[in-house]
Write a protein that holds these residues in place. Structure first.
Motif, PDB file in Angstrom:
ATOM      1  N   ARG A 402       0.804  -1.214   0.000  1.00  0.00           N
ATOM      2  CA  ARG A 402       0.000   0.000   0.000  1.00  0.00           C
ATOM      3  C   ARG A 402       0.845   1.277   0.000  1.00  0.00           C
ATOM      4  O   ARG A 402       0.411   2.296  -0.494  1.00  0.00           O
ATOM      5  CB  ARG A 402      -0.908   0.022   1.231  1.00  0.00           C
ATOM      6  CG  ARG A 402      -0.147  -0.033   2.546  1.00  0.00           C
ATOM      7  CD  ARG A 402      -1.034   0.183   3.742  1.00  0.00           C
ATOM      8  NE  ARG A 402      -0.248   0.127   4.982  1.00  0.00           N
ATOM      9  CZ  ARG A 402      -0.584   0.771   6.082  1.00  0.00           C
ATOM     10  NH1 ARG A 402      -1.657   1.525   6.102  1.00  0.00           N
ATOM     11  NH2 ARG A 402       0.158   0.665   7.161  1.00  0.00           N
ATOM     12  N   ALA A 403       2.062   1.235   0.584  1.00  0.00           N
ATOM     13  CA  ALA A 403       2.889   2.438   0.730  1.00  0.00           C
ATOM     14  C   ALA A 403       3.780   2.618  -0.505  1.00  0.00           C
ATOM     15  O   ALA A 403       4.983   2.355  -0.462  1.00  0.00           O
ATOM     16  CB  ALA A 403       3.726   2.362   2.000  1.00  0.00           C
ATOM     17  N   TYR A 404       3.168   3.074  -1.595  1.00  0.00           N
ATOM     18  CA  TYR A 404       3.922   3.226  -2.842  1.00  0.00           C
ATOM     19  C   TYR A 404       4.870   4.426  -2.808  1.00  0.00           C
ATOM     20  O   TYR A 404       5.724   4.560  -3.682  1.00  0.00           O
ATOM     21  CB  TYR A 404       2.963   3.314  -4.025  1.00  0.00           C
ATOM     22  CG  TYR A 404       2.527   1.944  -4.497  1.00  0.00           C
ATOM     23  CD1 TYR A 404       3.190   1.296  -5.521  1.00  0.00           C
ATOM     24  CD2 TYR A 404       1.484   1.268  -3.866  1.00  0.00           C
ATOM     25  CE1 TYR A 404       2.823   0.024  -5.924  1.00  0.00           C
ATOM     26  CE2 TYR A 404       1.105  -0.013  -4.263  1.00  0.00           C
ATOM     27  CZ  TYR A 404       1.782  -0.627  -5.295  1.00  0.00           C
ATOM     28  OH  TYR A 404       1.432  -1.901  -5.687  1.00  0.00           O
ATOM     29  N   CYS A 405       4.731   5.275  -1.781  1.00  0.00           N
ATOM     30  CA  CYS A 405       5.692   6.367  -1.648  1.00  0.00           C
ATOM     31  C   CYS A 405       7.092   5.833  -1.360  1.00  0.00           C
ATOM     32  O   CYS A 405       8.083   6.544  -1.536  1.00  0.00           O
ATOM     33  CB  CYS A 405       5.257   7.330  -0.554  1.00  0.00           C
ATOM     34  SG  CYS A 405       4.907   6.545   1.019  1.00  0.00           S
ATOM     35  N   ARG A 406       7.192   4.556  -0.943  1.00  0.00           N
ATOM     36  CA  ARG A 406       8.514   3.980  -0.659  1.00  0.00           C
ATOM     37  C   ARG A 406       9.362   3.815  -1.915  1.00  0.00           C
ATOM     38  O   ARG A 406      10.556   3.546  -1.826  1.00  0.00           O
ATOM     39  CB  ARG A 406       8.356   2.639   0.069  1.00  0.00           C
ATOM     40  CG  ARG A 406       7.796   2.818   1.469  1.00  0.00           C
ATOM     41  CD  ARG A 406       7.491   1.522   2.161  1.00  0.00           C
ATOM     42  NE  ARG A 406       6.821   1.747   3.448  1.00  0.00           N
ATOM     43  CZ  ARG A 406       6.325   0.816   4.218  1.00  0.00           C
ATOM     44  NH1 ARG A 406       6.388  -0.462   3.848  1.00  0.00           N
ATOM     45  NH2 ARG A 406       5.723   1.112   5.368  1.00  0.00           N
ATOM     46  N   PHE A 407       8.741   3.960  -3.083  1.00  0.00           N
ATOM     47  CA  PHE A 407       9.521   3.967  -4.316  1.00  0.00           C
ATOM     48  C   PHE A 407      10.431   5.199  -4.381  1.00  0.00           C
ATOM     49  O   PHE A 407      11.257   5.307  -5.292  1.00  0.00           O
ATOM     50  CB  PHE A 407       8.615   3.919  -5.533  1.00  0.00           C
ATOM     51  CG  PHE A 407       8.283   2.516  -5.972  1.00  0.00           C
ATOM     52  CD1 PHE A 407       9.121   1.835  -6.853  1.00  0.00           C
ATOM     53  CD2 PHE A 407       7.155   1.871  -5.498  1.00  0.00           C
ATOM     54  CE1 PHE A 407       8.829   0.534  -7.235  1.00  0.00           C
ATOM     55  CE2 PHE A 407       6.857   0.569  -5.873  1.00  0.00           C
ATOM     56  CZ  PHE A 407       7.704  -0.099  -6.750  1.00  0.00           C
ATOM     57  N   GLY A 408      10.287   6.091  -3.415  1.00  0.00           N
ATOM     58  CA  GLY A 408      11.160   7.261  -3.346  1.00  0.00           C
ATOM     59  C   GLY A 408      12.634   6.895  -3.244  1.00  0.00           C
ATOM     60  O   GLY A 408      13.493   7.605  -3.755  1.00  0.00           O
ATOM     61  N   ILE A 409      12.947   5.750  -2.605  1.00  0.00           N
ATOM     62  CA  ILE A 409      14.357   5.356  -2.487  1.00  0.00           C
ATOM     63  C   ILE A 409      14.903   4.923  -3.839  1.00  0.00           C
ATOM     64  O   ILE A 409      16.106   5.076  -4.113  1.00  0.00           O
ATOM     65  CB  ILE A 409      14.539   4.235  -1.424  1.00  0.00           C
ATOM     66  CG1 ILE A 409      16.021   4.045  -1.081  1.00  0.00           C
ATOM     67  CG2 ILE A 409      13.926   2.921  -1.886  1.00  0.00           C
ATOM     68  CD1 ILE A 409      16.691   5.250  -0.506  1.00  0.00           C
ATOM     69  N   VAL A 410      14.056   4.409  -4.724  1.00  0.00           N
ATOM     70  CA  VAL A 410      14.488   4.048  -6.081  1.00  0.00           C
ATOM     71  C   VAL A 410      14.688   5.323  -6.907  1.00  0.00           C
ATOM     72  O   VAL A 410      15.625   5.420  -7.700  1.00  0.00           O
ATOM     73  CB  VAL A 410      13.479   3.102  -6.749  1.00  0.00           C
ATOM     74  CG1 VAL A 410      13.978   2.682  -8.132  1.00  0.00           C
ATOM     75  CG2 VAL A 410      13.243   1.871  -5.889  1.00  0.00           C
ATOM     76  N   VAL A 411      13.814   6.312  -6.718  1.00  0.00           N
ATOM     77  CA  VAL A 411      14.019   7.610  -7.354  1.00  0.00           C
ATOM     78  C   VAL A 411      15.343   8.200  -6.907  1.00  0.00           C
ATOM     79  O   VAL A 411      16.120   8.755  -7.696  1.00  0.00           O
ATOM     80  CB  VAL A 411      12.861   8.579  -7.048  1.00  0.00           C
ATOM     81  CG1 VAL A 411      13.097   9.943  -7.705  1.00  0.00           C
ATOM     82  CG2 VAL A 411      11.529   8.012  -7.533  1.00  0.00           C
ATOM     83  N   MET A 412      15.627   8.078  -5.610  1.00  0.00           N
ATOM     84  CA  MET A 412      16.887   8.572  -5.060  1.00  0.00           C
ATOM     85  C   MET A 412      18.075   7.876  -5.720  1.00  0.00           C
ATOM     86  O   MET A 412      19.083   8.516  -6.057  1.00  0.00           O
ATOM     87  CB  MET A 412      16.920   8.301  -3.555  1.00  0.00           C
ATOM     88  CG  MET A 412      18.102   8.881  -2.803  1.00  0.00           C
ATOM     89  SD  MET A 412      17.938  10.650  -2.502  1.00  0.00           S
ATOM     90  CE  MET A 412      19.261  11.292  -3.489  1.00  0.00           C
ATOM     91  N   LEU A 413      17.965   6.574  -5.931  1.00  0.00           N
ATOM     92  CA  LEU A 413      19.037   5.805  -6.570  1.00  0.00           C
ATOM     93  C   LEU A 413      19.267   6.295  -7.997  1.00  0.00           C
ATOM     94  O   LEU A 413      20.410   6.441  -8.443  1.00  0.00           O
ATOM     95  CB  LEU A 413      18.677   4.324  -6.575  1.00  0.00           C
ATOM     96  CG  LEU A 413      19.690   3.366  -7.248  1.00  0.00           C
ATOM     97  CD1 LEU A 413      21.035   3.411  -6.539  1.00  0.00           C
ATOM     98  CD2 LEU A 413      19.152   1.962  -7.297  1.00  0.00           C
TER      99      LEU A 413
END
Length: 413
Positions: A402-413
Motif C-alpha cells: 500500500r505504501a507506494y511512496c517507498r519507491f522514493g528510495i528508487v528515485v533517489m538511486l
C-alpha cells in the motif's frame, strides 16, 4: 582489495558521524520518531527470542500473548527466512537495543559502500562514487526507515542486485552469474517491500536493455546478438533457481494470498489485503521530493507547515522523500554536459564510451521516471478525467502493498 578496505572505513566513520551520538549509546538507546511506536515491535521480539532461547520456550508460540492459550506469531507466513536467521542470531547474542542498532548502522554503511561500487564501476571516478554513496546512504528517507521500520533499512540489496545485473550484461561469465545469483538471493530474503522495490528496479533494467537492443540492432540485423541471448537466458535461470531455493518462504505467502485476500476484509491489520484507500494516503505528493525533512535543523519548519496537506502528505515518515537540491542540480548539470559531449562525439561508433554512457544514463533516467510513476496515487484526477498510474494495476495483483511512496528510495538511486 586495499582500496575497498578504505571505502569500508570511510563509510563506517561517516555513519558514526551522521548518527551521532547513537554509535556511542548502542546498548542503551535506539533511534525513534516521536509519532511512531512501530520500532518497539522488533525490540520486544528481540527480547522475546532471547528470553525463549534461555528458558526453553518455543520460538514460534509465545504464552506472553493471549495467556494461557498463547499465540502463533508466524501464523501469517509473512516472514523472510534469512532475515529471521540474522535477527535471531543477533537477539540471542546481544541485547534488544544492540540488535536493532547493529542492523541500522551496518545497513547505512553498506548502502553507501554498494552504491560506491556501482558508481565507480560505471564512471571510473572514485570521488563521484564516494559522493553518490553518501547521497544515497544518508538521505532523509534512509534515516526515517531506521526510526520506524527496521527491516526497510536493508535497501543496500537494491543497488547490489542492479550492479550484478550490469556486470552480467557487460560480460556473461560464471563469476558474474554467481554474483547476480547471490545478490538476487539477498534481495528476496529480507523485507518484502525491499523485494518489491528491488524487483521493479531489476525488471526496469531488463526491459530497458531489451528495448535498447531492439532499437539499436533488431531493426538492422533482424536478430539479437548471442551475448544478448546469453544474458536473458542467465537472468531467467538465476530467477528460477532462487525461486526454487526460496519456495518454503514463498509457499505460505502465496497460499495465504489466495485464501485470505478473498475471505477477509481489507484493512491495515490484514497483511495480504490492504485498503485501496491507503494507496492514496501512502503515495508521494508533489512536494514530498522537494522539501527537506520536518526534523531538518534549519528548514524543517518549512516542511512541517505542509504536513497534512495534499501537497506533502500526512506522514512525518512515509512522505519524507527529499532528494536534495544539490544532488538534483548536479544531476541536471551532468545530464546537460553528457548531451553536449554526445553531440560533439557523434559518429564515433556503436561501441564507443559515449554510447556506453548513453545506455546507462538513459537507463537511470528511465528508472527515475518509472519509480516516480510507481510512487504516485492510483490515478490523477485532472478536471474529471482519470489518468491511471502503475499502483492501480499492481494493487490488483499484489494487494498487500500500500505504501507506494517507498519507491522514493528508487528515485533517489
Amino acid at each position: 582489495m586495499k582500496k575497498y578496505v578504505w571505502i569500508i572505513v570511510i563509510f563506517s566513520l561517516l555513519t558514526i558521524v551522521v548518527t551521532f551520538p547513537l554509535s556511542f549509546k548502542t546498548t542503551t538507546h535506539f533511534p525513534g520518531f516521536f509519532s511512531s511506536d512501530e520500532n518497539f515491535a522488533p525490540l520486544w521480539d528481540s527480547w522475546r527470542i532471547n528470553h525463549s532461547f534461555h528458558n526453553n520456550i518455543s520460538f514460534r508460540y509465545t504464552p506472553l500473548i493471549a495467556y494461557p492459550f498463547g499465540w502463533d506469531l508466524y501464523n501469517s507466513g509473512y516472514w523472510s527466512y534469512l532475515w529471521m536467521v540474522v535477527f535471531y542470531f543477533l537477539s540471542i547474542l546481544t541485547t534488544p537495543a544492540l540488535t536493532y542498532n547493529i542492523q541500522v548502522l551496518v545497513n547505512l554503511s553498506l548502502s553507501g559502500i554498494v552504491t560506491y561500487m556501482l558508481v565507480v564501476y560505471l564512471t571510473k571516478k572514485r570521488l563521484s562514487a564516494l559522493l553518490s554513496g553518501a547521497i544515497f546512504a544518508f538521505c532523509p528517507y534512509q534515516f526515517m526507515r531506521g526510526w520506524q521500520h527496521l527491516s526497510l533499512t536493508y535497501s543496500q540489496w537494491i543497488p547490489l542486485c542492479l550492479l550484478t545485473m550490469i556486470l552480467l550484461r557487460s560480460q556473461v561469465t560464471k563469476r558474474n552469474f554467481i554474483l547476480f545469483l547471490l545478490s538476487l538471493l539477498l534481495l528476496l530474503s529480507f523485507d518484502y517491500s525491499i523485494m518489491y522495490l528491488g524487483g521493479i528496479t531489476s525488471a526496469c533494467f531488463f526491459i530497458y536493455g531489451i528495448i535498447f537492443q531492439v532499437k539499436k540492432r533488431f531493426l538492422k540485423e533482424k536478430s539479437f546478438l548471442p551475448e544478448d541471448k546469453k544474458f536473458i537466458k542467465n537472468i531467467f535461470i538465476a530467477v528460477f533457481f532462487v525461486m526454487v531455493v526460496l519456495t518454503p518462504q514463498f509457499f505460505s505467502v502465496i497460499k495465504n494470498r489466495l485464501k485470505l485476500s478473498r475471505l477477509s476484509s481489507p484493512s491495515v491489520f490484514n497483511p495480504y489485503r490492504r485498503s485501496f484507500d491507503d494507496l492514496f494516503s501512502q503515495s508521494a505528493k508533489p512536494l514530498s521530493y522537494f522539501l527537506p525533512a520536518s526534523v531538518h535543523p534549519i528548514f524543517g519548519k518549512l516542511a512541517e507547515d505542509f504536513i497534512g496537506t495534499e501537497w506533502y502528505g500526512d506522514s512525518f515518515t512515509e512522505h519524507t522523500l527529499y532528494l536534495g537540491w544539490v544532488p538534483l542540480v548536479l544531476a541536471f548539470v551532468a545530464f546537460r554536459r553528457w548531451r553536449r559531449m554526445r553531440k560533439e562525439k557523434k559518429g564515433l561508433g556503436p561501441d564507443s564510451p559515449c554510447d556506453r554512457d548513453g545506455f546507462y544514463i538513459g537507463f537511470f533516467v528511465f528508472l527515475a521516471a518509472a519509480a516516480w510513476l510507481f510512487s504516485q496515487p492510483p490515478w490523477w484526477d485532472i478536471f474529471g478525467f482519470k489518468i491511471y498510474m502503475p499502483s492501480f494495476f499492481m494493487y490488483k495483483i499484489l494487494p498487500m502493498f500500500r505504501a507506494y511512496c517507498r519507491f522514493g528510495i528508487v528515485v533517489m538511486l
